[in-house]
Design a protein around this motif. Structure first.
Motif, PDB file in Angstrom:
ATOM      1  N   MET A  34       0.845  -1.188   0.000  1.00  0.00           N
ATOM      2  CA  MET A  34       0.000   0.000   0.000  1.00  0.00           C
ATOM      3  C   MET A  34       0.886   1.245   0.000  1.00  0.00           C
ATOM      4  SD  MET A  34      -3.286  -0.738   0.006  1.00  0.00           S
ATOM      5  CE  MET A  34      -4.233   0.540   0.871  1.00  0.00           C
ATOM      6  N   ASP A 127      -7.804  -1.467   8.372  1.00  0.00           N
ATOM      7  CA  ASP A 127      -8.631  -0.721   7.433  1.00  0.00           C
ATOM      8  C   ASP A 127     -10.130  -1.002   7.548  1.00  0.00           C
ATOM      9  OD1 ASP A 127      -8.140  -3.348   6.316  1.00  0.00           O
ATOM     10  OD2 ASP A 127      -8.973  -2.605   4.433  1.00  0.00           O
ATOM     11  N   THR A 147     -10.157   2.727   3.603  1.00  0.00           N
ATOM     12  CA  THR A 147      -9.955   2.524   2.173  1.00  0.00           C
ATOM     13  C   THR A 147     -11.345   2.481   1.543  1.00  0.00           C
ATOM     14  OG1 THR A 147     -10.061   0.105   2.280  1.00  0.00           O
ATOM     15  CG2 THR A 147      -7.902   1.131   2.690  1.00  0.00           C
ATOM     16  N   ASP A 164      -3.976   8.274   6.491  1.00  0.00           N
ATOM     17  CA  ASP A 164      -3.167   7.293   5.775  1.00  0.00           C
ATOM     18  C   ASP A 164      -2.225   6.637   6.779  1.00  0.00           C
ATOM     19  OD1 ASP A 164      -1.175   9.234   6.237  1.00  0.00           O
ATOM     20  OD2 ASP A 164      -1.279  10.014   4.187  1.00  0.00           O
TER      21      ASP A 164
END
Length: 243
Positions: A34, A127, A147, A164
């Motif tokens: 990622m 996530d 996400t 993030d």
């Protein structure tokens, strides 16, 4: 916001957090980090914070991926982003009723035990909601990095939401941590370094000693080292799409 206390360890979900989510991936060639994953992990390593992976991999129970295939995928993750101090992996399906499958706390508790720290002093970064629920159930601090697959309700109920991975790590580390060069550069208004690209293979991956269990979910009696000397939680491979 940044923590005022240094975490004993930071534990990451695998699919959708550290690597791009490829449902039930059995091909190491499809492993893709990622954005920002490597630099976030390197910040923690420079700060001396142990890091681990806690991942549901129900593809084993569903016979969609073999144990050796999963180990090969995890080895590629280790090659690109490792080494990790611990891997804790659940191979069970929802119907197995195990205590390790997130949102149950078992993986977080196992990883913390393998590292010799309290789960209450750990940070879990993931996530989806089950990552944060597992952290909460184990007494750990959970940080959600949404996400496109993260549900709005999961964001709304998360204890803490980061933009993030870099933001998540900034939140996990003390604001005044002298070992965190990125935080110091940010405070000074200078640019943080970009990802340095794939890491060299450091040897046998942390997951190399892990093998799936045919039944049951009882935790390991204790951590055992992999061939590189890193502890491996006695949990089991599982192939990670959202169940």
């Amino acid at each position: 916001m940044p923590s005022h206390r240094r975490p004993a360890a930071v534990l990451f979900d695998r699919d959708g957090t550290l690597i791009v989510d490829v449902p039930y991936n059995r091909d190491p060639g499809r492993v893709e980090p990622m954005p920002g994953a490597l630099s976030a992990l390197e910040r923690l390593r420079r700060a001396g914070v142990p890091i681990g992976v806690v991942t549901n991999q129900s593809g084993i129970a569903r016979r969609l991926i073999g144990a050796e295939e999963l180990l090969a995928v995890n080895a590629r993750v280790d090659e690109l982003l490792g080494p990790f101090d611990v891997w804790a992996v659940c191979p069970h399906d929802e119907s197995d009723g195990c205590g390790c499958r997130k949102p149950a706390p078992g993986l977080v508790l196992r990883a913390a035990a393998a590292l010799g720290v309290s789960a209450r002093d750990c940070v879990v970064i993931g996530d989806i909601g089950r990552d944060i629920e597992a952290a909460r159930a184990a007494g750990a601090r959970g940080i959600l990095v949404p996400t496109p697959r993260t549900l709005p309700a999961e964001i709304a109920t998360a204890q803490e939401v980061a933009g993030d991975l870099a933001d998540a790590v900034s939140r996990a580390l003390p604001a005044d941590d002298p070992t965190d060069a990125v935080s110091r550069m940010t405070a000074a208004g200078t640019a943080a370094p970009p990802d340095a690209g794939p890491r060299r293979d450091t040897g046998s991956p942390s997951s190399s000693g892990s093998s799936p269990s045919s039944s049951g979910s009882s935790p390991s009696s204790g951590p055992r080292p992999d061939t590189a000397g890193r502890p491996v939680a006695e949990s089991h491979p599982d192939a990670g799409a959202r169940p």
